[in-house]
Design a protein around this motif. Structure first.
Motif, PDB file in Angstrom:
ATOM      1  N   ASN A   1      40.312  42.026  47.907  1.00  0.00           N
ATOM      2  CA  ASN A   1      40.045  41.255  49.118  1.00  0.00           C
ATOM      3  C   ASN A   1      41.367  40.877  49.786  1.00  0.00           C
ATOM      4  O   ASN A   1      42.331  40.524  49.121  1.00  0.00           O
ATOM      5  CB  ASN A   1      39.246  40.015  48.726  1.00  0.00           C
ATOM      6  N   LYS A   2      41.424  40.939  51.126  1.00  0.00           N
ATOM      7  CA  LYS A   2      42.673  40.693  51.869  1.00  0.00           C
ATOM      8  C   LYS A   2      43.246  39.302  51.604  1.00  0.00           C
ATOM      9  O   LYS A   2      44.457  39.138  51.418  1.00  0.00           O
ATOM     10  CB  LYS A   2      42.412  40.887  53.374  1.00  0.00           C
ATOM     11  N   ASP A   3      42.397  38.279  51.563  1.00  0.00           N
ATOM     12  CA  ASP A   3      42.884  36.912  51.312  1.00  0.00           C
ATOM     13  C   ASP A   3      43.474  36.788  49.907  1.00  0.00           C
ATOM     14  O   ASP A   3      44.500  36.118  49.711  1.00  0.00           O
ATOM     15  CB  ASP A   3      41.754  35.893  51.491  1.00  0.00           C
ATOM     16  N   VAL A   4      42.830  37.433  48.953  1.00  0.00           N
ATOM     17  CA  VAL A   4      43.342  37.444  47.576  1.00  0.00           C
ATOM     18  C   VAL A   4      44.697  38.160  47.537  1.00  0.00           C
ATOM     19  O   VAL A   4      45.649  37.699  46.882  1.00  0.00           O
ATOM     20  CB  VAL A   4      42.344  38.152  46.627  1.00  0.00           C
ATOM     21  N   GLN A   5      44.792  39.265  48.259  1.00  0.00           N
ATOM     22  CA  GLN A   5      46.034  40.031  48.320  1.00  0.00           C
ATOM     23  C   GLN A   5      47.178  39.183  48.868  1.00  0.00           C
ATOM     24  O   GLN A   5      48.277  39.154  48.292  1.00  0.00           O
ATOM     25  CB  GLN A   5      45.825  41.264  49.199  1.00  0.00           C
ATOM     26  N   ILE A   6      46.933  38.472  49.956  1.00  0.00           N
ATOM     27  CA  ILE A   6      47.966  37.631  50.568  1.00  0.00           C
ATOM     28  C   ILE A   6      48.432  36.558  49.589  1.00  0.00           C
ATOM     29  O   ILE A   6      49.642  36.332  49.413  1.00  0.00           O
ATOM     30  CB  ILE A   6      47.430  36.981  51.869  1.00  0.00           C
ATOM     31  N   GLU A   7      47.474  35.897  48.926  1.00  0.00           N
ATOM     32  CA  GLU A   7      47.816  34.847  47.951  1.00  0.00           C
ATOM     33  C   GLU A   7      48.671  35.403  46.810  1.00  0.00           C
ATOM     34  O   GLU A   7      49.647  34.772  46.388  1.00  0.00           O
ATOM     35  CB  GLU A   7      46.540  34.229  47.384  1.00  0.00           C
ATOM     36  N   ARG A   8      48.298  36.579  46.315  1.00  0.00           N
ATOM     37  CA  ARG A   8      49.044  37.172  45.202  1.00  0.00           C
ATOM     38  C   ARG A   8      50.470  37.523  45.604  1.00  0.00           C
ATOM     39  O   ARG A   8      51.415  37.301  44.836  1.00  0.00           O
ATOM     40  CB  ARG A   8      48.324  38.426  44.701  1.00  0.00           C
TER      41      ARG A   8
ATOM     42  N   ASP B   1      37.732  47.712  42.370  1.00  0.00           N
ATOM     43  CA  ASP B   1      37.913  46.455  43.088  1.00  0.00           C
ATOM     44  C   ASP B   1      38.533  45.441  42.126  1.00  0.00           C
ATOM     45  O   ASP B   1      37.941  45.100  41.102  1.00  0.00           O
ATOM     46  CB  ASP B   1      36.556  45.951  43.599  1.00  0.00           C
ATOM     47  N   ASN B   2      39.730  44.956  42.460  1.00  0.00           N
ATOM     48  CA  ASN B   2      40.415  43.982  41.614  1.00  0.00           C
ATOM     49  C   ASN B   2      40.570  42.644  42.338  1.00  0.00           C
ATOM     50  O   ASN B   2      41.643  42.055  42.361  1.00  0.00           O
ATOM     51  CB  ASN B   2      41.793  44.517  41.186  1.00  0.00           C
ATOM     52  N   SER B   3      39.486  42.180  42.922  1.00  0.00           N
ATOM     53  CA  SER B   3      39.518  40.887  43.611  1.00  0.00           C
ATOM     54  C   SER B   3      39.293  39.730  42.642  1.00  0.00           C
ATOM     55  O   SER B   3      39.482  38.558  43.013  1.00  0.00           O
ATOM     56  CB  SER B   3      38.442  40.836  44.711  1.00  0.00           C
ATOM     57  N   GLY B   4      38.882  40.045  41.420  1.00  0.00           N
ATOM     58  CA  GLY B   4      38.526  39.003  40.453  1.00  0.00           C
ATOM     59  C   GLY B   4      39.607  38.713  39.429  1.00  0.00           C
ATOM     60  O   GLY B   4      40.805  38.790  39.706  1.00  0.00           O
ATOM     61  N   THR B   5      39.172  38.399  38.215  1.00  0.00           N
ATOM     62  CA  THR B   5      40.090  37.993  37.143  1.00  0.00           C
ATOM     63  C   THR B   5      40.654  39.201  36.403  1.00  0.00           C
ATOM     64  O   THR B   5      40.181  40.338  36.549  1.00  0.00           O
ATOM     65  CB  THR B   5      39.354  37.113  36.120  1.00  0.00           C
ATOM     66  N   TYR B   6      41.652  38.926  35.565  1.00  0.00           N
ATOM     67  CA  TYR B   6      42.260  39.975  34.741  1.00  0.00           C
ATOM     68  C   TYR B   6      41.239  40.543  33.756  1.00  0.00           C
ATOM     69  O   TYR B   6      41.216  41.744  33.502  1.00  0.00           O
ATOM     70  CB  TYR B   6      43.466  39.402  33.994  1.00  0.00           C
ATOM     71  N   GLU B   7      40.391  39.678  33.217  1.00  0.00           N
ATOM     72  CA  GLU B   7      39.367  40.137  32.273  1.00  0.00           C
ATOM     73  C   GLU B   7      38.372  41.082  32.957  1.00  0.00           C
ATOM     74  O   GLU B   7      37.920  42.061  32.360  1.00  0.00           O
ATOM     75  CB  GLU B   7      38.636  38.944  31.647  1.00  0.00           C
ATOM     76  N   GLU B   8      38.045  40.773  34.205  1.00  0.00           N
ATOM     77  CA  GLU B   8      37.160  41.668  34.958  1.00  0.00           C
ATOM     78  C   GLU B   8      37.839  43.014  35.208  1.00  0.00           C
ATOM     79  O   GLU B   8      37.187  44.058  35.161  1.00  0.00           O
ATOM     80  CB  GLU B   8      36.778  41.008  36.288  1.00  0.00           C
TER      81      GLU B   8
END
Length: 201
Positions: A135-142, A176-183
């Motif tokens: 997700n774009k917002d997740v990408q920006i935060e990371r 899709d890697n918008s979630g957690t590391y475990e996911e």
């Protein structure tokens, strides 16, 4: 031997996925980021980069200031193209050598991990391409967290790359890697299972 490309834009988790494949599945990884850091040990290439970009990217000991170089190329498309024209032939040469070594060692699979597999003209080297996105917002935060930079700087770096949508269009498999590391680990497991069933003889 299956030559698999792994790509994804900045902040999407390509390196995390690559580490999972290496550590959990013992898959050989050819990491273009590591190669790109080492190529600046080539004094001829380094002098060419200094000649084009100037002394502002040089540390006091004469080594390359990567952060200063990054700030230039992430904000100037023409200079990014110029940097790539200097470095990509050297990177590609080393990647090809490592693929050939894996072939001689009769590896079942080797992964080429690179952000610019599509843009850099590597598709002809690959049997299949895996694209990781988020997700774009997740990408920006990371990117802000990883690089300790502002939102504007993060967007500048993100926008210097081919869009996620365009990159996905080249993929044979998408994660899709918008979630957690475990996911992400769960999706990596599903992918490895898929590879063994569908792509490996």
């Amino acid at each position: 031997m299956l030559v698999l490309g792994l790509t994804g834009n900045i902040g999407c988790g390509k390196s995390s996925l690559s580490n999972i494949f290496r550590e959990d599945y013992n898959i050989d990884i050819i990491d273009a980021d590591i190669i790109s850091r080492h190529i600046f040990e080539d004094e001829i290439l380094l002098s060419q980069v200094f000649k084009y970009f100037g002394d502002s990217i040089k540390n006091t000991d004469g080594s390359l200031n990567r952060k200063a170089l990054g700030n230039i190329v992430f904000n100037n498309d023409a200079k990014l193209v110029q940097l790539n024209s200097l470095t990509h032939p050297k990177i590609k040469e080393q990647i090809l050598a490592k693929v050939e070594l894996a072939r001689r060692e009769e590896k079942e699979i080797v992964i080429i991990d690179a952000a610019l597999l599509v843009e850099g003209g590597y598709l002809d080297l690959l049997d299949k391409l895996l694209v990781v996105y988020c997700n774009k917002d997740v990408q920006i935060e990371r990117v802000m967290k990883r690089d300790s930079c502002s939102k504007e700087e993060a967007l500048s770096r993100i926008n210097s790359q081919l869009s996620q949508e365009d990159k996905i269009s080249y993929g044979d498999y998408i994660i899709d890697n918008s979630g957690t590391y475990e996911e992400l680990k769960k999706r990596a497991y599903e992918f490895v299972d898929y590879v063994k069933e569908n792509w490996c003889e």
